[in-house]
Design an enzyme around this catalytic site. Sequence first.
Site, short mmCIF file in Angstrom:
data_model
loop_
_atom_site.label_atom_id
_atom_site.label_comp_id
_atom_site.label_asym_id
_atom_site.label_seq_id
_atom_site.Cartn_x
_atom_site.Cartn_y
_atom_site.Cartn_z
N THR A 271 -6.57 5.47 -10.23
CA THR A 271 -6.41 5.03 -11.83
C THR A 271 -8.05 5.15 -12.30
O THR A 271 -8.14 5.19 -13.62
CB THR A 271 -6.02 3.53 -11.68
OG1 THR A 271 -4.69 3.36 -11.41
CG2 THR A 271 -6.39 2.80 -12.95
N THR B 45 -6.07 2.68 -5.90
CA THR B 45 -5.82 1.32 -5.22
C THR B 45 -4.86 1.13 -4.37
O THR B 45 -4.76 0.23 -3.43
CB THR B 45 -5.92 0.16 -6.53
OG1 THR B 45 -4.74 0.21 -7.20
CG2 THR B 45 -7.14 0.11 -7.07
N ASP B 46 -3.63 1.93 -4.65
CA ASP B 46 -2.47 1.71 -4.09
C ASP B 46 -2.28 1.64 -2.60
O ASP B 46 -1.68 1.30 -1.81
CB ASP B 46 -1.31 2.61 -4.74
CG ASP B 46 -0.95 1.72 -6.02
OD1 ASP B 46 -1.06 0.60 -6.24
OD2 ASP B 46 -0.32 2.46 -6.90
C1 SIN Z 1 -4.51 2.52 -8.83
O1 SIN Z 1 -5.66 3.27 -8.73
O2 SIN Z 1 -4.75 1.53 -9.38
C2 SIN Z 1 -3.05 3.12 -9.02
C3 SIN Z 1 -2.99 4.34 -8.83
C4 SIN Z 1 -3.37 5.07 -7.60
O3 SIN Z 1 -3.46 4.26 -6.49
O4 SIN Z 1 -3.49 6.29 -7.28
#
Ligand code: SIN
Length: 329
Positions: free
Chosen positions: A20, A99-100
Amino acid sequence: MVNSLSPSLRRIVVLGTGGTIAGRAADGGDNIGYTAGQVEVADLLGGIGAPEGLELSAEQVAQLDSKDMEFDVWLQLARRCAFWLAEADVAGVVITHGTDTIEETAFFLQTVLAPGKPVVLTCAMRPASSLSPDGPQNVRDAIAVAATPAAQGVTVVCAGAIHSALDVQKVHTYRPDAFASGDAGPVGYVEEGSVRRLRDWPQSPVGKSRKFFETKDGAAAHWPRVEIVTSHAGVSGAVVDLLLQERTAVGAEPIRGLVLAATGNGTVHHALEAAALRAQDAGVAVLRATRCASGRILPRPDDRLRDAGALTPVKARIALMLELFETPA
Ligand code: SIN
């Protein structure tokens, strides 16, 4: 802080993998309808100056939504980290990441590298196109950690907190402060470019790294297959039995390890436990990891299935995979 770094350590290398933090939406007010992994890492550094006396360099290792993370990207990332950390003028490495699965990548890197210099993963909950993106401050904070004298190990920096790769978990679906370190608490905080450290930098036993990097071919197909099965009300042993049956099917990658996402202090529904014991008897390595967000499994003398201590199921899976990686099938 930066001033007392050895003068020979002049460079922070920022590796981009997507997420993200590199995402774009059509509308700046949209913080969920975006596509991750669109902006080059060099562009993410555009408005972020290097701390005094240091220079930044950027390298794009991957460009993906981290839910789609694959082993070959991990291997490439580990190799690029090892390369840059061995350079005499590099103080540390920053990695921009989704983040995932950031906690999985961080745990993997800590386990295979156990680096003596800092490797700092950072991320964002809002895309780069947001009216108020959180990525730029997170990158600044991550650079501050990477530039901290005597910092070491793999950490995740988000919303001003520094989390150890061993403890960090994503705990919120949406808010910018989306990570926690459970009972251990964060390693420290970044406050206006200064690190306030509360406990030791992450450390984990060395020894896995050499074997891992000696492996000529780390292609995904050759990595040991380890599955996670959750214990819950009404669960049966059917999934585990199917996985066992698959071992004899032509062309199927045979399961070598099984992580049970266990309830509470590592307890498992009797039907799933019976199937897991059948799997263990058939040569599958079985590990219990707790579903609880905090705490560790306290072992009991009559345990018949190994436990993963404080590791979450996804981290226990990585630990077991690396253990099996070193043990021929
Ligand atoms: C995020 O980064 O918050 C979600 C998408 C990902 O993990 O690439």
